[in-house]
Design an enzyme around this catalytic site. Sequence first.
Site: not given
Length: 427
Positions: A370-371
Amino acid sequence: MQPFNGNEEEQFRRVYLDYNATTPVEPEVIEAITEALREAWGNPSSSYRPGQKAKEIISQSRESIGKMVGGCSDDIIFMSGGTEANNFVFHTAVKYFWDTYRKAKIHGKEEGPVEMGGALPHIITSNVEHDSINLVAEQLVKEGKREVTFVPVSKVTARVEVEDVMSAIRPNTCLISIMLANNETGVLMPIAEISKRVQALSKKRGAPRILLHTDAAQAVGKLQVDTKELGVDYLTIVGHKFYAPRIGALYVKGPGVTTPVYPLFFGGGQERNFRPGTENTPMIAGLGKAAELVHRNLERYENGMRETCEYLEQRLEEVFGKEKLHFNSHFSGSKRLPNTCNVSFLGVHLQGRKVLSLCHRLLASVGAACHSDQGDSPSPILLNCGIPPSVAANALRLSVGRGTTKGDVDVVIEDLRAAVQQLEGLS
Ligand SMILES: Cc1ncc(COP(=O)(O)O)c(C=O)c1O
């Protein structure tokens, strides 16, 4: 098992080492899903055969998941995934705080929140949580609805230390939420110890009770997860991290009886009204089958992953030399997941993204999926664990799976060697 082999020639064989991002679905799980789609398509609330078959599958799956985490089937509430489960717990804790406050006020009790005046619910978490904890906490602080303490992990152990958590507790603390295993470093957090200390403290304190939650997304399927040993009230289960489809569940110890539950949704009464909506029978069937496999084979899975991961680290040291590497998953005094190797190649041109872009076979990541839009900036999780920025910027998260072989590791090592040489202008 290598999910990306397909029909490609050996020379183009891809090796997937990103099992902390997601896992492929086990063939037996696919079978269970397919069977449910064919045979159990009825509405589980209907009394005729296809509906009743769906109901049976759901109850069997609930039982398998309960067993996998050392709980009862009634303790399991199906959810869309880990993000929902984590949001659900935060929502419940805040509602519980206000309900307790209201009740205490009505009865004029001089205990708990009444003596706190206008205090807001207070939540304790760590500074290395997944965004589905971190961002929900930040959002509610922004809205002025609660206070949150982000306990920093130790820069020596990369764990939250029990004493730091205990000293963050205030009279208005209603929830402690700490992950069981970190998704980037694999470091395990001392949940059982925190639970013992909190239980001892709770005996002395009035309402509100301090609820304890752990996000076990990365631990389930990789090592023994026993809710009784951990002493938690809530535990997040994420299917796509243990070879199940994209669905999840929340373990709640005695939901609505022993432990408070406040639904996020309102609807048709499914999941005992804790999480209504017509059940996703096929995905629930898949989650249950994956849980059954974990319950049956955990020791083999864990030992296999540990052996492969150790081989990976040994080969990295042999090929690159210890002075060229920094293991961002090795912290003195901390235990970690059996499958996670977070490593940096030391050198000015060896940023993780650059290395990966030159790898032709290795499929991995530089940190949490998710980063992935954070460009070249180093992982905030690694920085919070005390890894220097120049080292963190070069990090690769290599996470092995159940079927990863030593042969796969050899392929990866060759790929990395070529990529590093190219970046250093040596090839
Ligand atoms: C530690 C952790 N918690 C929660 C989640 C979120 O789970 P989901 O993808 O099912 O929403 C993840 C997934 O990456 C995770 O690694």
